[in-house]
Motif scaffolding. Structure first.
Motif, PDB file in Angstrom:
ATOM      1  N   VAL A 127       0.571  -1.170   0.142  1.00  0.00           N
ATOM      2  CA  VAL A 127      -0.146   0.043  -0.018  1.00  0.00           C
ATOM      3  C   VAL A 127       0.836   1.474   0.073  1.00  0.00           C
ATOM      4  O   VAL A 127       0.187   2.165   0.037  1.00  0.00           O
ATOM      5  N   GLY A 128       2.064   1.240  -0.086  1.00  0.00           N
ATOM      6  CA  GLY A 128       3.225   2.268  -0.228  1.00  0.00           C
ATOM      7  C   GLY A 128       3.245   3.118   1.263  1.00  0.00           C
ATOM      8  O   GLY A 128       3.526   4.454   0.947  1.00  0.00           O
ATOM      9  N   LEU A 129       3.234   2.313   2.090  1.00  0.00           N
ATOM     10  CA  LEU A 129       3.631   2.887   3.517  1.00  0.00           C
ATOM     11  C   LEU A 129       4.722   2.518   4.039  1.00  0.00           C
ATOM     12  O   LEU A 129       4.846   2.589   5.409  1.00  0.00           O
ATOM     13  N   GLY A 142      -5.563  11.884   5.450  1.00  0.00           N
ATOM     14  CA  GLY A 142      -6.860  10.916   5.076  1.00  0.00           C
ATOM     15  C   GLY A 142      -6.583   9.878   4.126  1.00  0.00           C
ATOM     16  O   GLY A 142      -7.007   8.677   4.338  1.00  0.00           O
ATOM     17  N   GLY A 143      -5.685  10.209   3.104  1.00  0.00           N
ATOM     18  CA  GLY A 143      -5.253   9.021   2.209  1.00  0.00           C
ATOM     19  C   GLY A 143      -4.716   7.995   2.703  1.00  0.00           C
ATOM     20  O   GLY A 143      -4.707   6.777   2.621  1.00  0.00           O
ATOM     21  N   GLN A 144      -3.511   8.583   3.606  1.00  0.00           N
ATOM     22  CA  GLN A 144      -2.791   7.366   4.330  1.00  0.00           C
ATOM     23  C   GLN A 144      -3.514   6.646   5.377  1.00  0.00           C
ATOM     24  O   GLN A 144      -3.333   5.359   5.617  1.00  0.00           O
ATOM     25  N   GLN A 145      -4.476   7.122   5.999  1.00  0.00           N
ATOM     26  CA  GLN A 145      -5.225   6.573   6.986  1.00  0.00           C
ATOM     27  C   GLN A 145      -6.054   5.359   6.387  1.00  0.00           C
ATOM     28  O   GLN A 145      -6.197   4.241   6.757  1.00  0.00           O
ATOM     29  N   ARG A 147      -5.121   3.909   3.559  1.00  0.00           N
ATOM     30  CA  ARG A 147      -4.182   2.861   3.109  1.00  0.00           C
ATOM     31  C   ARG A 147      -3.906   1.996   4.213  1.00  0.00           C
ATOM     32  O   ARG A 147      -3.813   0.821   4.072  1.00  0.00           O
ATOM     33  N   VAL A 148      -3.786   2.609   5.345  1.00  0.00           N
ATOM     34  CA  VAL A 148      -3.746   1.738   6.742  1.00  0.00           C
ATOM     35  C   VAL A 148      -4.691   0.851   6.902  1.00  0.00           C
ATOM     36  O   VAL A 148      -4.501  -0.377   7.374  1.00  0.00           O
ATOM     37  N   VAL A 182      -6.168   2.744  -4.647  1.00  0.00           N
ATOM     38  CA  VAL A 182      -6.847   1.501  -3.993  1.00  0.00           C
ATOM     39  C   VAL A 182      -7.017   0.458  -4.940  1.00  0.00           C
ATOM     40  O   VAL A 182      -6.905  -0.717  -4.904  1.00  0.00           O
ATOM     41  N   ARG A 183      -7.483   0.866  -5.964  1.00  0.00           N
ATOM     42  CA  ARG A 183      -7.917  -0.104  -7.198  1.00  0.00           C
ATOM     43  C   ARG A 183      -6.745  -0.908  -7.625  1.00  0.00           C
ATOM     44  O   ARG A 183      -6.568  -1.987  -7.674  1.00  0.00           O
ATOM     45  N   GLN A 184      -5.539   0.035  -7.765  1.00  0.00           N
ATOM     46  CA  GLN A 184      -4.312  -0.637  -8.176  1.00  0.00           C
ATOM     47  C   GLN A 184      -3.609  -1.709  -7.400  1.00  0.00           C
ATOM     48  O   GLN A 184      -3.274  -2.791  -7.672  1.00  0.00           O
TER      49      GLN A 184
END
Length: 345
Positions: A127-129, A142-145, A147-148, A182-184
């Motif tokens: 997820v790139g984190l 918000g986008g990082q949350q 992904r978590v 998210v789709r990718q």
């Protein structure tokens, strides 16, 4: 003979009633392995209840649900959520505010400390984190949350992923980028996914298949281009994108309406509603035109033109390219680019 792959999810005539109210009626569809399916509908149509039935958070009144070939709900069977191999991402992400990213993602994982560490590293990389293991939820965007939350749902290697309006809390500027990310991520992981949303653009841009739900029942299931270009009913046409609907009289392969006599995609006879998408026409200036331009709204990439039809009380909307120049009060003819769809009245 090559055996067909086992469907990731099968819902067969699933119904859920609360008292005398049917929240979900005869829900039937199949999710193929690796497929992204969007359940699209207005608020209160039953789509979130449907997702909760798949997850095991609600018990169906009747019908059957299978996940990867295993019956998880039927008249004789019901498995709780923790035995269904289902990943869930909610609208509010439901992260534990007192736990850092590592412990949020590791929550619910079984095994040794080393095996947990390896799996958390794998899904955070996906997820790139990577490198954010020690961050607290309030330190993330918000986008990082999101992904978590996605990493936590992916960590136990679920058979299917269920997403409940996961992008609605993001601002408009971030939403498009995050949903594509998210789709990718889900496609890269090969996870079969069901997304619940009321956002038509979201469903059409993300999903391989879209199911439109009204009043607890599916009214059409189709790939996005088919759903948009050939909606099954006038109600679906109105809900999925912009649509002009004009009264008409069909006579076989043509229909007479406020735009004149038009060719039909589907041969019909009698009173009908003619469906025309705003981008499916051209405008030709003429003093004797059958429409007058009321207003234009410029968006940069395109513009929306609203017209008053001479032979109808309805306004008509046309989407044009950014370089087309039309001013209010101009008389025009509306010329369709292809045969039109009609629905019986």
């Amino acid at each position: 003979m090559i055996n067909s792959p086992i469907p990731a999810l099968v819902c067969e005539r699933v119904t859920k009633t609360f008292g005398k109210t049917a929240a979900v009626r005869d829900l039937t569809f199949t999710l193929d392995p690796g497929q992204f399916f969007a359940l699209l509908g207005p608020s209160g149509c039953g789509k979130t209840t449907s997702l909760r039935l798949m997850a095991g958070l609600e018990t169906p009144t009747s019908g059957k649900i299978e996940i990867s070939g295993q019956v998880v709900a039927s008249e004789n069977t019901w498995l709780p959520p923790n035995r269904r191999r289902v990943g869930l991402v909610f609208q509010d992400y439901a992260l534990f505010p007192h736990l850092d990213v590592w412990h949020n993602v590791a929550y619910g994982l079984n095994g040794t400390r080393q095996s947990k560490k390896q799996r958390v590293e794998e899904v955070l990389a996906l997820v790139g984190l990577s490198g954010m293991e020690k961050r607290m939820p309030h330190q993330l965007s918000g986008g990082q949350q999101q992904r978590v939350a996605l990493a936590r749902a992916l960590a136990p290697a679920p058979a299917i992923m269920l997403l409940d309006e996961p992008f609605s809390n993001l601002d408009a500027a971030l939403r498009a980028q995050v949903r594509e990310d998210v789709r990718q991520i889900l496609k890269s992981a090969g996870i079969s996914t069901v997304l619940v949303t009321h956002d038509q653009e979201e469903a059409l841009s993300l999903a391989d298949m879209v199911g439109v739900m009204f009043d607890g029942g599916l009214v059409q299931v189709a790939p996005p281009p088919v759903l948009y270009q050939s909606p099954a009913t006038a109600a679906v046409a109105r809900f999925v994108g912009d649509a002009n609907l004009l009264a008409g009289e069909a006579d076989g392969d043509t229909v007479q309406c406020a735009l004149g006599r038009l060719p039909l995609q589907n041969a019909m006879r009698g009173r009908v509603e003619v469906m025309i998408r705003p981008e499916a026409v051209n405008l030709t200036p003429t003093e004797s035109g059958h429409a007058e331009i009321l207003s234009t709204t410029y968006f940069g990439h395109d513009q929306m033109v609203v017209l008053r039809l001479t032979n109808s009380a309805e306004n008509f909307r046309v989407r044009l390219g950014p370089s087309d120049q039309f001013t209010p009060s101009t008389q025009v003819n509306i010329v369709t680019k292809a045969p039109v769809l009609a629905y019986p009245v």
